[in-house]
Design a protein around this motif. Structure first.
Motif, PDB file in Angstrom:
ATOM      1  N   THR A 170       0.818  -1.206   0.000  1.00  0.00           N
ATOM      2  CA  THR A 170       0.000   0.000   0.000  1.00  0.00           C
ATOM      3  C   THR A 170       0.855   1.260   0.000  1.00  0.00           C
ATOM      4  OG1 THR A 170      -1.770  -1.161   1.165  1.00  0.00           O
ATOM      5  CG2 THR A 170      -1.780   1.251   1.269  1.00  0.00           C
ATOM      6  N   ALA A 171       1.918   1.267   0.803  1.00  0.00           N
ATOM      7  CA  ALA A 171       2.756   2.457   0.942  1.00  0.00           C
ATOM      8  C   ALA A 171       3.419   2.824  -0.377  1.00  0.00           C
ATOM      9  CB  ALA A 171       3.808   2.234   2.020  1.00  0.00           C
ATOM     10  N   LYS A 172       3.756   1.814  -1.174  1.00  0.00           N
ATOM     11  CA  LYS A 172       4.428   2.068  -2.449  1.00  0.00           C
ATOM     12  C   LYS A 172       3.451   2.129  -3.617  1.00  0.00           C
ATOM     13  CE  LYS A 172       8.855   0.076  -1.060  1.00  0.00           C
ATOM     14  NZ  LYS A 172       9.901  -0.927  -1.352  1.00  0.00           N
TER      15      LYS A 172
END
Length: 130
Positions: free
Chosen positions: A74-76
């Motif tokens: 999700t963060a990337k």
């Protein structure tokens, strides 16, 4: 403007591994159903790893089950495809695609209906050969 960019393809020996990445800009992948498709010369496009929005349902057909793993970061804003125990018949151009989910998610449906996907990457070549 939406872009999906696949990377990580290449030449690998039978039994080897590759990890493909699908990085997105212009949309949040977590909100979309994601599918990995592949197309070999002379063959129809095949959906073989599909994941529902967020981190829900995952579907693999028997041809890749136990060898391939789809996952999200999700963060990337990236979706990955880990491919192990590769076979020559896995040779193809590999595409990731994103679909706005409509109704209840069915992995087999989304993997078998490429026309449900609004956004596609440009593809990355995977060649399995000794």
């Amino acid at each position: 403007q939406v872009h999906l960019v696949e990377s990580g393809g290449g030449l690998v020996q039978p039994g080897g591994s590759l990890r493909l990445s699908c990085a997105a800009s212009g949309l949040i992948l977590d909100y979309y159903a994601i599918g990995w498709f592949r197309q070999a010369p002379g063959k129809e496009r095949e959906g073989f790893s599909c994941i529902s929005p967020s981190h829900g349902s995952i579907y693999y057909p028997d041809s890749v089950k136990g060898r391939f793993t789809i996952s999200r970061d999700t963060a990337k804003n990236t979706v990955y495809l880990q491919m192990n125990s590769l076979k020559p018949e896995d040779t193809a151009v590999y595409y990731c695609a994103a679909a706005a989910q409509k109704g209840l998610y069915s992995g087999s449906y989304y993997c078998n209906n490429a026309n449900e996907y609004e956004y596609w990457g440009q593809g990355t070549q995977v060649t399995v050969s000794s």
